[in-house]
Write a protein that holds these residues in place. Sequence first.
Motif, PDB file in Angstrom:
ATOM      1  N   LYS A   1      -7.794  -4.882   0.892  1.00 57.67           N
ATOM      2  CA  LYS A   1      -8.498  -3.817   1.597  1.00 57.67           C
ATOM      3  C   LYS A   1      -8.558  -4.187   3.078  1.00 57.67           C
TER       4      LYS A   1
ATOM      5  N   LEU B   1      -4.161   6.136  -8.878  1.00 57.01           N
ATOM      6  CA  LEU B   1      -4.634   4.759  -8.694  1.00 57.01           C
ATOM      7  C   LEU B   1      -5.410   4.192  -9.885  1.00 57.01           C
TER       8      LEU B   1
ATOM      9  N   LEU C   1       1.823   2.206  -3.564  1.00 62.25           N
ATOM     10  CA  LEU C   1       0.787   2.754  -4.455  1.00 62.25           C
ATOM     11  C   LEU C   1       0.622   4.254  -4.232  1.00 62.25           C
ATOM     12  N   ASN C   2       0.505   4.977  -5.315  1.00 62.38           N
ATOM     13  CA  ASN C   2       0.202   6.402  -5.244  1.00 62.38           C
ATOM     14  C   ASN C   2      -1.298   6.540  -5.446  1.00 62.38           C
ATOM     15  N   ILE C   3      -1.994   7.033  -4.438  1.00 64.27           N
ATOM     16  CA  ILE C   3      -3.455   7.074  -4.471  1.00 64.27           C
ATOM     17  C   ILE C   3      -3.976   8.034  -5.544  1.00 64.27           C
ATOM     18  N   ASN C   4      -3.241   9.069  -5.851  1.00 69.73           N
ATOM     19  CA  ASN C   4      -3.684  10.031  -6.866  1.00 69.73           C
ATOM     20  C   ASN C   4      -3.760   9.400  -8.252  1.00 69.73           C
TER      21      ASN C   4
ATOM     22  N   THR D   1       0.833  -1.214   0.000  1.00 67.86           N
ATOM     23  CA  THR D   1       0.000   0.000   0.000  1.00 67.86           C
ATOM     24  C   THR D   1       0.864   1.259   0.000  1.00 67.86           C
TER      25      THR D   1
END
Length: 144
Positions: free
Chosen positions: A126, A109, A104-107, A101
């Motif tokens: 999750k 995703l 990962l870059n949430i922007n 996690t």
Amino acid sequence: MSEVSTKDEAKTVIKGRSVSGRAWKNRNQKRASSLIKTSFNGQTKTWEERQQEKLARKEMLEMQKELQEERRQSKITKKERRLENEKRRAENEFKNAQKFTKALNINKLPSTMKAMSKKQLRQIKKTRLNTKTGVVEYVPAFSK
């Protein structure tokens, strides 16, 4: 006089036979003293033999109890070991998912997920609170 002596002989009945002489008729055996006692080939066991049998039976029962206790203990240890392994496996999976996690870059995703292979998508997890243990755990994202 000969008649009287035959009557006396008739009254002395062989033990195990009824007065009438019918061998198939059961004797009335209410008292312990009147019971017909049979022995093994005319021999009864001595006190020492009975004590030895009693001791052997007692040792056998003790061995049975020991074996049952060993089985019970082995089941308990196996169960504990299995639970520890499951707990360790869950912790390792949680740590691995945490590392993933962070990467990962949430922007970005949506575009990142489109570029991922099936194997990489299977690695996405999750978080969910386990109701039994009360611990947060990572669960596959696409599972029910």
